[in-house]
Enzyme design. Structure first.
Site, PDB file in Angstrom:
ATOM      1  N   SER A 191      36.838  42.163  40.815  1.00 18.25           N
ATOM      2  CA  SER A 191      35.799  41.328  41.409  1.00 18.25           C
ATOM      3  C   SER A 191      34.394  41.650  40.906  1.00 18.25           C
ATOM      4  O   SER A 191      33.553  40.757  40.853  1.00 18.25           O
ATOM      5  CB  SER A 191      35.847  41.440  42.932  1.00 18.25           C
ATOM      6  OG  SER A 191      35.703  42.781  43.346  1.00 18.25           O
ATOM      7  N   HIS A 219      40.270  36.364  42.613  1.00 16.03           N
ATOM      8  CA  HIS A 219      39.430  35.796  41.550  1.00 16.03           C
ATOM      9  C   HIS A 219      40.261  35.226  40.402  1.00 16.03           C
ATOM     10  O   HIS A 219      39.717  34.855  39.374  1.00 16.03           O
ATOM     11  CB  HIS A 219      38.459  36.846  41.018  1.00 16.03           C
ATOM     12  CG  HIS A 219      37.544  37.361  42.065  1.00 16.03           C
ATOM     13  ND1 HIS A 219      36.372  36.746  42.417  1.00 16.03           N
ATOM     14  CD2 HIS A 219      37.652  38.440  42.886  1.00 16.03           C
ATOM     15  CE1 HIS A 219      35.786  37.417  43.396  1.00 16.03           C
ATOM     16  NE2 HIS A 219      36.549  38.447  43.708  1.00 16.03           N
ATOM     17  N   LYS A 251      37.159  31.134  47.509  1.00 10.98           N
ATOM     18  CA  LYS A 251      36.455  31.337  46.236  1.00 10.98           C
ATOM     19  C   LYS A 251      36.653  30.101  45.361  1.00 10.98           C
ATOM     20  O   LYS A 251      36.037  29.078  45.629  1.00 10.98           O
ATOM     21  CB  LYS A 251      36.914  32.648  45.621  1.00 10.98           C
ATOM     22  CG  LYS A 251      36.322  33.798  46.451  1.00 10.98           C
ATOM     23  CD  LYS A 251      36.797  35.176  46.133  1.00 10.98           C
ATOM     24  CE  LYS A 251      36.052  36.149  47.055  1.00 10.98           C
ATOM     25  NZ  LYS A 251      36.742  37.428  47.214  1.00 10.98           N
TER      26      LYS A 251
HETATM   27  C1  PLP Z   1      36.720  38.378  48.279  1.00 12.37           C
HETATM   28  C2  PLP Z   1      37.888  39.274  48.072  1.00 12.37           C
HETATM   29  C3  PLP Z   1      38.763  39.557  49.126  1.00 12.37           C
HETATM   30  C4  PLP Z   1      38.483  39.112  50.530  1.00 12.37           C
HETATM   31  O1  PLP Z   1      38.725  37.762  50.709  1.00 12.37           O
HETATM   32  P1  PLP Z   1      37.970  36.998  51.889  1.00 12.37           P
HETATM   33  O2  PLP Z   1      38.760  35.784  52.107  1.00 12.37           O
HETATM   34  O3  PLP Z   1      36.581  36.761  51.424  1.00 12.37           O
HETATM   35  O4  PLP Z   1      38.001  37.930  53.074  1.00 12.37           O
HETATM   36  C5  PLP Z   1      39.879  40.283  48.847  1.00 12.37           C
HETATM   37  N1  PLP Z   1      40.128  40.771  47.619  1.00 12.37           N
HETATM   38  C6  PLP Z   1      39.297  40.538  46.594  1.00 12.37           C
HETATM   39  C7  PLP Z   1      39.619  41.083  45.247  1.00 12.37           C
HETATM   40  C8  PLP Z   1      38.136  39.797  46.794  1.00 12.37           C
HETATM   41  O5  PLP Z   1      37.269  39.603  45.803  1.00 12.37           O
END
Ligand code: PLP
Length: 404
Positions: A191, A219, A251
């Protein structure tokens, strides 16, 4: 007897000292009020910026079709789900989304969680306990680390993207605990770095040592592979190699929520045991309707990924020409490594003055001495946006050199 201090005041005094220290180290975080606008724009304090900080990789968060989905879901299901999935919160829309996600990821079943954070906590806690081990990449997302801590299993961290190091640590653990469970957890696309885990190698080592592999595609989904089916699928891996797949909907899919995909048995086990699934209110059903629209768009509109690829290439070529400190990434996450937190914050501020939102990422989100600007590209950016950003970056970094 001395009078005891007012506890709230004493606590506040301790907290204030901690906050002041954080501020002095350049680590203080502040929120701002942001209004997202179409075209990867955002309004902040009456001014419009080009937003290079969101994870809305496909440019769907402001897409009217997702808003239509929300509205239709709202008319049919109301704003709130009223209860947990196991009580009366599980709607036809949730169910349909689970089936669509299972099909999209090529697995028998999928289970919705309210957030990715909660999914990661729930997976580890439901699958491993005191005698077991969770093995994690050093640069995994915080939610994966927190999941391991919540599970009470032994947390073993291996060197970043290093399958050999994982192998050694797995073997050492196996020698001590031959019968215990080993759960290996990794981001697919990291990330804060944008690079991709060596998924095929991780899978081979896990299989050889009888460990179970879980991959977090927060991602990767929507971004990697044909139709955005993710980095795991793009690497040619299926449910045999990666039996536990986690993805998020907030995302690239521009909506909200998360899911785990896997076998019938895995999903039934999570429904029984994952506390972050059982003991929380189901997300509002209209969100599932918007995620369903996003999934269809991801399948149908490959041009969004083609455009992203074009922007990534343009960004890297321009940044290389200016000798900006690029990191090794082919994904929409294109960080510039700066080192000191102050430096990252100063550059972020300078860019903001020129109309660009670019987040400075500092410890503890990343290791000490690796503060960076985390630039994220989306299909909603234009080539001109990207060129403008690189020009502004180059000017600011030249200026920084001159004033050092
Ligand atoms: C953003 C993210 C999460 C958390 O997801 P949310 O739905 O925002 O709680 C988990 N793992 C990774 C690698 C992330 O980037």
């Amino acid at each position: 007897m001395p009078q005891a201090p007012d506890p709230s005041t004493a606590l506040d005094a301790e907290l204030a000292a901690d906050l002041a220290e954080r501020e002095a180290r350049g680590l203080y975080r502040r929120r701002r009020i942001v209004q997202p606008r179409p075209g990867a724009r955002a309004r902040v304090g009456g001014r419009e910026y080009v937003n290079f900080s969101s994870n809305d990789y496909l440019g769907l968060a402001c897409d009217p079709r997702l808003a239509d989905g929300l509205r239709e879901g709202l008319t049919e299901h109301g704003a709130g789900s009223g209860a947990a999935h196991l009580i009366t919160g599980h709607s036809a829309l949730h169910h349909e989304l689970e089936q669509a996600l299972a099909a999209f990821t090529g697995r028998p079943r999928a289970l919705l969680f309210s957030t990715g954070y909660m999914a990661n906590i729930g997976i580890a806690q439901a699958l491993v306990g005191r005698k077991d081990a969770v093995l994690e990449d050093r640069l995994n997302h915080a939610s994966l680390l927190d999941g391991a801590l919540a599970s009470r299993a032994k947390l073993i961290r291996y060197q970043h993207a290093d399958a050999d190091d994982l192998d050694r640590r797995l073997a050492a653990f196996r020698e001590k605990q031959p019968d215990a469970r080993g759960l290996v957890m990794s981001d697919s696309v990291f990330s804060m770095d944008g690079d991709i885990a060596p998924l095929a190698e991780l899978a081979t080592r896990c299989r050889a040592q009888g460990a179970c592999l879980m991959v977090d595609e927060a991602h990767g989904l929507g971004v990697c592979g044909p139709q955005g089916r993710g980095a795991v699928t793009a690497a040619g891996l299926g449910p045999d190699e990666v039996p536990i797949l986690m993805g998020t909907l907030g995302k690239a899919f521009g909506s909200f929520g998360a899911f785990v995909a896997g076998s019938e048995t895995l999903i039934e086990h999570l429904i029984q045991h994952a506390r972050s699934y059982v003991y929380t209110t189901a997300t509002p059903a209209p969100l599932a309707a918007s995620a369903l629209r996003a999934l269809a768009i991801s399948r149908e509109e490959d041009w969004r990924r083609d455009k992203l690829a074009e922007l990534i290439q343009a960004f890297r070529a321009a940044a290389e020409a200016h000798r900006l400190p690029l990191m090794a990434s082919d994904t929409p996450i294109q960080p510039l490594m700066l080192g000191e937190a102050d430096r990252a914050v100063a550059l972020s501020r300078a860019l903001e003055a020129q109309g660009y939102l670019v987040q400075a990422i500092r410890p503890p989100t990343v290791p000490d001495g690796t503060a960076r600007l985390r630039i994220t590209l989306t299909a909603a950016h234009s080539l001109d946006d990207v060129r403008g950003l690189v020009t502004a970056l180059a000017e600011n970094m030249d200026h920084e050199m001159d004033t050092r």
